[in-house]
Design a protein around this motif. Structure first.
Motif, mmCIF file in Angstrom:
data_model
loop_
_atom_site.group_PDB
_atom_site.id
_atom_site.type_symbol
_atom_site.label_atom_id
_atom_site.label_comp_id
_atom_site.label_asym_id
_atom_site.label_seq_id
_atom_site.Cartn_x
_atom_site.Cartn_y
_atom_site.Cartn_z
ATOM 1 N N LEU A 192 0.820 -1.205 0.000
ATOM 2 C CA LEU A 192 0.000 0.000 0.000
ATOM 3 C C LEU A 192 0.858 1.262 0.000
ATOM 4 O O LEU A 192 0.401 2.321 -0.454
ATOM 5 C CB LEU A 192 -0.937 0.011 1.207
ATOM 6 C CG LEU A 192 -2.052 -1.034 1.237
ATOM 7 C CD1 LEU A 192 -2.934 -0.838 2.459
ATOM 8 C CD2 LEU A 192 -2.896 -0.983 -0.033
ATOM 9 N N ALA A 193 2.087 1.144 0.495
ATOM 10 C CA ALA A 193 2.981 2.306 0.565
ATOM 11 C C ALA A 193 3.704 2.583 -0.751
ATOM 12 O O ALA A 193 4.388 3.595 -0.876
ATOM 13 C CB ALA A 193 4.005 2.112 1.682
ATOM 14 N N VAL A 194 3.586 1.686 -1.718
ATOM 15 C CA VAL A 194 4.219 1.916 -3.025
ATOM 16 C C VAL A 194 3.546 3.123 -3.676
ATOM 17 O O VAL A 194 2.312 3.147 -3.808
ATOM 18 C CB VAL A 194 4.085 0.674 -3.925
ATOM 19 C CG1 VAL A 194 4.604 0.970 -5.328
ATOM 20 C CG2 VAL A 194 4.841 -0.496 -3.318
ATOM 21 N N PRO A 195 4.312 4.142 -4.070
ATOM 22 C CA PRO A 195 3.699 5.352 -4.670
ATOM 23 C C PRO A 195 2.839 5.015 -5.879
ATOM 24 O O PRO A 195 3.276 4.318 -6.793
ATOM 25 C CB PRO A 195 4.915 6.198 -5.063
ATOM 26 C CG PRO A 195 6.015 5.722 -4.171
ATOM 27 C CD PRO A 195 5.768 4.263 -3.957
ATOM 28 N N GLU A 196 1.624 5.521 -5.870
ATOM 29 C CA GLU A 196 0.689 5.257 -6.960
ATOM 30 C C GLU A 196 1.165 5.878 -8.266
ATOM 31 O O GLU A 196 0.855 5.378 -9.356
ATOM 32 C CB GLU A 196 -0.692 5.806 -6.589
ATOM 33 C CG GLU A 196 -1.819 5.329 -7.483
ATOM 34 C CD GLU A 196 -2.054 3.835 -7.394
ATOM 35 O OE1 GLU A 196 -2.490 3.238 -8.403
ATOM 36 O OE2 GLU A 196 -1.789 3.269 -6.316
#
Length: 308
Positions: free
Chosen positions: A188-192
């Motif tokens: 979820l912390a991976v930059p969109e």
């Protein structure tokens, strides 16, 4: 504009840190130091404590009466860890990746149900699986019969060849929620923006995962690995709750935790020896310390470049 002045004084820091430091020292650090030191002593014929140096360690590692049990427990612990690495963490990664997909219906419910066994007592887990897998009154054979697999059922926890693997998979089932949630949070912390840019470039979902998301969560995967290692080489409660301190059948499920328990406290015909038990605990500590050291020196430095 005036800058804020730091008004925290050293005595204030000491006041707030003192309770935590005191509790940790009394109930963790001090017992650890005493245990490590006790391994270098033993009792003579009169019961007096005398310094024996490395004699206890030589007994455990080289004496035929002790070394076979120690190396058997060490090998079983290594197998226990390998099964977790081959099953728990890859399945946790797969589940975390699945739950991180947008639009997945019921994702919260599934995550909760998978994580729920982690919150249960190991004694309860052991008792439940004993009931399920018992060849006398268990429901395992009947459940397998519904899938046409009744002929494959066997008393897995009562056979030397399968007992350790069965207990390992029970442990995997209970704790798979931990790596799943850690990896899920990392995904979820991976930059969109990075994912969207890859989509614009024409990358598919599988390529995005392997070439973008997976490298970015390498530090989390490394953390999950070392936590699994420490937890597995500290394991005791599941084996003890199901197979007892003898870790049967014929010590086929014996690990360092159960070996330490029998050595330190004694069990049935075996007389406990606190000094030899402390030596076993020290060896356990050194094994865990070596594993953690290898991770931080050989792995963590290489993973930092992948950090977000």
């Amino acid at each position: 504009m005036k800058h804020a002045v730091n008004t925290v004084r050293p005595w204030q820091l000491l006041l707030f840190l003192a309770p935590a430091v005191l509790i940790y020292s009394l109930f963790s650090a001090l017992p650890l130091v005493q245990t490590l030191g006790q391994g270098f002593f033993n009792a003579d014929d009169s019961g007096k404590t005398v310094f024996v140096g490395l004699e206890n360690f030589r007994t455990i590692l080289l004496d035929p009466d002790w070394s076979a049990g120690f190396w058997n427990a060490m090998a079983n612990n290594a197998k226990f860890f390998c099964i977790h690495m081959l099953l728990q963490n890859p399945i946790g990664l797969l589940l975390a990746t699945l739950f991180s997909l947008k639009g997945l219906r019921g994702a919260r419910t599934y995550r909760t149900l998978i994580f729920l066994p982690t919150l249960l007592s190991v004694v309860i887990i052991g008792f439940i699986w004993q009931l399920i897998l018992s060849p006398l009154w268990g429901v395992g054979e009947k459940l397998m019969g519904f899938a046409g697999l009744a002929d494959w059922f066997a008393p897995w926890m009562g056979q030397e060849e399968t007992a350790l693997a069965t207990l390992s998979m029970i442990s995997v089932w209970q704790y798979i929620g931990m790596p799943m949630m850690l990896i899920y949070a990392a995904l979820l912390a991976v930059p969109e923006e990075i994912v969207e840019a890859a989509h614009v470039e024409g990358a598919g979902a599988l390529r995005i995962f392997w070439q973008i998301k997976l490298p970015l969560i390498y530090p989390t995967l490394g953390l999950v690995t070392i936590l699994t290692f420490v937890a597995n080489f500290n394991a005791f409660d599941l084996i003890y709750s199901i197979k007892g301190a003898l870790a049967g059948p014929n010590y086929s499920t014996d690990i360092l935790g159960t070996l330490f328990y029998r050595t330190f406290f004694g069990y049935q015909a075996q007389v406990g020896n606190a000094y030899l038990g402390s030596a076993v605990a020290t060896l356990m500590f050194l094994v865990i310390l070596a594993g953690v050291g290898v991770y931080f020196v050989g792995v963590q430095r290489r993973l930092t470049r992948f950090a977000l």
